[in-house]
Enzyme design. Structure first.
Site, PDB file in Angstrom:
ATOM      1  N   PRO A  90       0.764  -1.339  -0.042  1.00  0.00           N
ATOM      2  CA  PRO A  90       0.033   0.159  -0.129  1.00  0.00           C
ATOM      3  C   PRO A  90       0.819   1.519   0.009  1.00  0.00           C
ATOM      4  O   PRO A  90       0.190   2.340  -0.412  1.00  0.00           O
ATOM      5  CB  PRO A  90      -0.816   0.022   1.294  1.00  0.00           C
ATOM      6  CG  PRO A  90      -0.729  -1.479   1.658  1.00  0.00           C
ATOM      7  CD  PRO A  90       0.456  -2.291   1.057  1.00  0.00           C
ATOM      8  N   GLU A 117       0.498  -8.166   8.522  1.00  0.00           N
ATOM      9  CA  GLU A 117       0.549  -6.729   8.869  1.00  0.00           C
ATOM     10  C   GLU A 117       1.458  -5.917   7.836  1.00  0.00           C
ATOM     11  O   GLU A 117       1.572  -4.922   7.530  1.00  0.00           O
ATOM     12  CB  GLU A 117       0.902  -6.588  10.440  1.00  0.00           C
ATOM     13  CG  GLU A 117       1.075  -5.173  10.720  1.00  0.00           C
ATOM     14  CD  GLU A 117      -0.222  -4.629  10.764  1.00  0.00           C
ATOM     15  OE1 GLU A 117      -0.181  -3.100  10.843  1.00  0.00           O
ATOM     16  OE2 GLU A 117      -1.309  -5.134  10.657  1.00  0.00           O
ATOM     17  N   ARG A 154      -2.332  -7.530 -21.586  1.00  0.00           N
ATOM     18  CA  ARG A 154      -2.949  -7.263 -22.760  1.00  0.00           C
ATOM     19  C   ARG A 154      -2.338  -6.262 -23.608  1.00  0.00           C
ATOM     20  O   ARG A 154      -2.921  -5.894 -24.773  1.00  0.00           O
ATOM     21  CB  ARG A 154      -4.403  -6.472 -22.133  1.00  0.00           C
ATOM     22  CG  ARG A 154      -4.321  -5.331 -21.474  1.00  0.00           C
ATOM     23  CD  ARG A 154      -5.757  -4.732 -20.878  1.00  0.00           C
ATOM     24  NE  ARG A 154      -6.681  -4.665 -21.865  1.00  0.00           N
ATOM     25  CZ  ARG A 154      -6.973  -3.646 -22.616  1.00  0.00           C
ATOM     26  NH1 ARG A 154      -6.133  -2.531 -22.775  1.00  0.00           N
ATOM     27  NH2 ARG A 154      -7.917  -3.603 -23.522  1.00  0.00           N
ATOM     28  N   ASP A 169      -7.481   3.067 -25.469  1.00  0.00           N
ATOM     29  CA  ASP A 169      -8.219   2.765 -24.172  1.00  0.00           C
ATOM     30  C   ASP A 169      -7.984   4.118 -23.535  1.00  0.00           C
ATOM     31  O   ASP A 169      -7.018   4.848 -23.685  1.00  0.00           O
ATOM     32  CB  ASP A 169      -7.379   1.684 -23.429  1.00  0.00           C
ATOM     33  CG  ASP A 169      -7.597   0.352 -23.943  1.00  0.00           C
ATOM     34  OD1 ASP A 169      -8.621   0.306 -24.404  1.00  0.00           O
ATOM     35  OD2 ASP A 169      -6.794  -0.384 -23.502  1.00  0.00           O
TER      36      ASP A 169
END
Length: 246
Positions: A90, A117, A154, A169
């Site tokens: 994160p 954690e 992709r 895209d």
């Protein structure tokens, strides 16, 4: 391309990574995907991969040894290839289309999926990238790895049926994608814009660019700061701003 994934939950990858574009890329030989359980590399009899943090604190940390040994096994299998080793975390840099395009240029990617954690800090010395899916916390890195693999694979040559699909895209050129339509031309009072049925390719291209700018201006105006606007785009954007402010 070869992709290795280090995870405690390899079965999570069995379904999603065998279907659709990812599955077809493997069938075509464009992708080799290996998923390993780094618990198998633990050097203690109980096969533990986590422990309490020094100095105290909530939760458990992943130990460095199992991940190190798993990475060494991958290196021994493929010693000649340059590897980009990605830690799902994160606190890492946000994943985006630009980073997906970077990853798509690599020969060998390795994703490390965390759990518990956090990580023993020494694990960070083993990687080239620390990447986050977004500003939120998941229970593990597996879902994030799947998203990044999908977005990357992709973009590989000959993976998509239509090579122009990826270049059009959202985010590929810094803008959101323009609205698109298919048959029927009218449905319950909602009609396809006449210009898209005109057959005039230049007018259609101009309309698509204008509507791409409009959608970006209305939904993600922050993206415009990083787009190199041409004089034509600047003119379109002024007209859009005037229309929306009336």
């Amino acid at each position: 391309m070869r992709i290795d994934v280090l995870t405690l939950f390899p079965n999570m990858f069995a379904g999603p990574m065998g279907e659709s574009i990812i599955g077809k890329a493997q069938e075509k030989g464009k992708l080799t995907l290996n998923v390993s359980n780094f618990r198998e590399y633990s050097d203690n009899k109980h096969k533990t991969v986590d422990d309490y943090p020094y100095g105290g604190g909530a939760g458990m940390l992943l130990k460095v040894q199992p991940i190190y040994d798993n990475l060494q096994a991958i290196q021994n299998e493929s010693p000649a290839t340059k590897k980009r080793i990605i830690l799902l975390d994160p606190a890492g840099q946000p994943f985006n289309q630009k980073l997906a395009a970077e990853f798509a240029q690599e020969e060998h990617l390795v994703f490390i999926c965390g759990h518990y954690e956090g990580y023993d800090e020494r694990i960070r010395t083993l990687v080239t990238d620390e990447v986050s899916l977004g500003d939120y916390v998941l229970t593990g890195g597996e879902l994030g790895a799947m998203v990044m693999i999908d977005a990357t694979v992709r973009l590989l040559p000959d993976v998509l049926g239509n090579e122009s699909s990826a270049t059009g895209d959202s985010y590929s050129n810094g803008l959101l994608e323009h609205p698109q339509y298919t048959r029927p031309p009218a449905f319950k009072g909602m009609e396809v814009p006449e210009i898209l049925r005109s057959g005039n390719h230049q007018l259609i291209a101009d309309w698509q660019l204008q509507e791409s700018l409009r959608r970006t201006y209305l939904r993600r105006p922050d993206l415009l700061a990083d787009v190199a606007l041409t004089p034509q785009m600047e003119k379109m954007l002024r007209e859009i701003q005037q229309e929306e402010n009336e």
